[in-house]
Design a protein around this motif. Structure first.
Motif, PDB file in Angstrom:
ATOM      1  N   ALA A 165       0.870  -1.167   0.000  1.00 21.69           N
ATOM      2  CA  ALA A 165       0.000   0.000   0.000  1.00 21.69           C
ATOM      3  C   ALA A 165       0.912   1.223   0.000  1.00 21.69           C
ATOM      4  N   ILE A 166       0.471   2.281  -0.638  1.00 19.21           N
ATOM      5  CA  ILE A 166       1.285   3.496  -0.719  1.00 19.21           C
ATOM      6  C   ILE A 166       0.498   4.675  -0.183  1.00 19.21           C
ATOM      7  N   GLY A 167       1.119   5.394   0.716  1.00 24.08           N
ATOM      8  CA  GLY A 167       0.511   6.589   1.270  1.00 24.08           C
ATOM      9  C   GLY A 167       1.249   7.843   0.835  1.00 24.08           C
ATOM     10  N   TRP A 168       0.499   8.923   0.713  1.00 27.23           N
ATOM     11  CA  TRP A 168       1.090  10.250   0.520  1.00 27.23           C
ATOM     12  C   TRP A 168       0.936  11.020   1.823  1.00 27.23           C
ATOM     13  N   PHE A 169       1.995  11.688   2.204  1.00 29.96           N
ATOM     14  CA  PHE A 169       2.048  12.455   3.429  1.00 29.96           C
ATOM     15  C   PHE A 169       2.597  13.838   3.088  1.00 29.96           C
ATOM     16  N   ARG A 170       2.395  14.788   3.979  1.00 30.59           N
ATOM     17  CA  ARG A 170       2.987  16.101   3.751  1.00 30.59           C
ATOM     18  C   ARG A 170       3.400  16.713   5.081  1.00 30.59           C
ATOM     19  N   GLN A 171       4.380  17.582   4.982  1.00 30.12           N
ATOM     20  CA  GLN A 171       4.858  18.284   6.159  1.00 30.12           C
ATOM     21  C   GLN A 171       5.108  19.734   5.802  1.00 30.12           C
ATOM     22  N   ALA A 172       4.337  20.607   6.430  1.00 24.19           N
ATOM     23  CA  ALA A 172       4.492  22.043   6.241  1.00 24.19           C
ATOM     24  C   ALA A 172       5.491  22.572   7.278  1.00 24.19           C
ATOM     25  N   PRO A 173       6.105  23.709   7.001  1.00 27.16           N
ATOM     26  CA  PRO A 173       7.070  24.265   7.954  1.00 27.16           C
ATOM     27  C   PRO A 173       6.461  24.448   9.343  1.00 27.16           C
ATOM     28  N   GLY A 174       7.146  23.939  10.341  1.00 31.50           N
ATOM     29  CA  GLY A 174       6.690  24.097  11.709  1.00 31.50           C
ATOM     30  C   GLY A 174       5.564  23.175  12.120  1.00 31.50           C
ATOM     31  N   LYS A 175       5.185  22.264  11.229  1.00 27.05           N
ATOM     32  CA  LYS A 175       4.078  21.351  11.538  1.00 27.05           C
ATOM     33  C   LYS A 175       4.552  19.908  11.452  1.00 27.05           C
ATOM     34  N   GLU A 176       3.792  19.025  12.065  1.00 22.27           N
ATOM     35  CA  GLU A 176       4.105  17.613  12.000  1.00 22.27           C
ATOM     36  C   GLU A 176       3.664  17.026  10.653  1.00 22.27           C
ATOM     37  N   ARG A 177       4.331  15.934  10.283  1.00 25.32           N
ATOM     38  CA  ARG A 177       3.939  15.243   9.057  1.00 25.32           C
ATOM     39  C   ARG A 177       2.528  14.673   9.225  1.00 25.32           C
TER      40      ARG A 177
END
Length: 117
Positions: free
Chosen positions: A31-43
């Protein structure tokens, strides 16, 4: 361990679209997930697709705007992102999981998405 490679990031105006790709030999066993992390925030998790593509899920913040898909012949998972907003700005990562409930076994290096006028 998979060597995941993301591509497709860049700068886009609000309301625009981008398509991210995540490629790796052997990706079709995960399974493949997409994640993101913005500056100063958790993934955070954005979307996930099961190994054969029969099941997908999305974070509430992207439902109706993002679409995840996969082509196991090409060993590639895609994230089509439409109606992009400034708050979508982040580094986007793909991760290989045994199930969409995690944990992530392998991470890609990440690709930057910036939504700005």
């Amino acid at each position: 361990q998979l060597q995941l490679v993301e591509s497709g990031g860049g700068l886009v105006q609000p309301g625009g679209s981008l398509r991210l790709s995540c490629a790796a030999s052997g990706l079709d066993y995960y399974a493949i997930g997409w994640f993101r992390q913005a500056p100063g925030k958790e993934r955070e998790g954005v979307s996930c697709i099961s190994m054969r593509g029969g099941s997908t899920n999305y974070a509430d913040s992207v439902k109706g705007r993002f679409t995840i898909s996969r082509d196991n012949v090409k060993n590639t998972v895609y994230l089509q992102m439409n109606s992009l907003k400034p708050e979508d700005t982040a580094v986007y990562y793909c991760g290989a999981e045994y199930y969409c409930t995690g944990p992530v076994a392998s991470w890609g290096q990440g690709t930057q998405i910036t939504v700005s006028s």
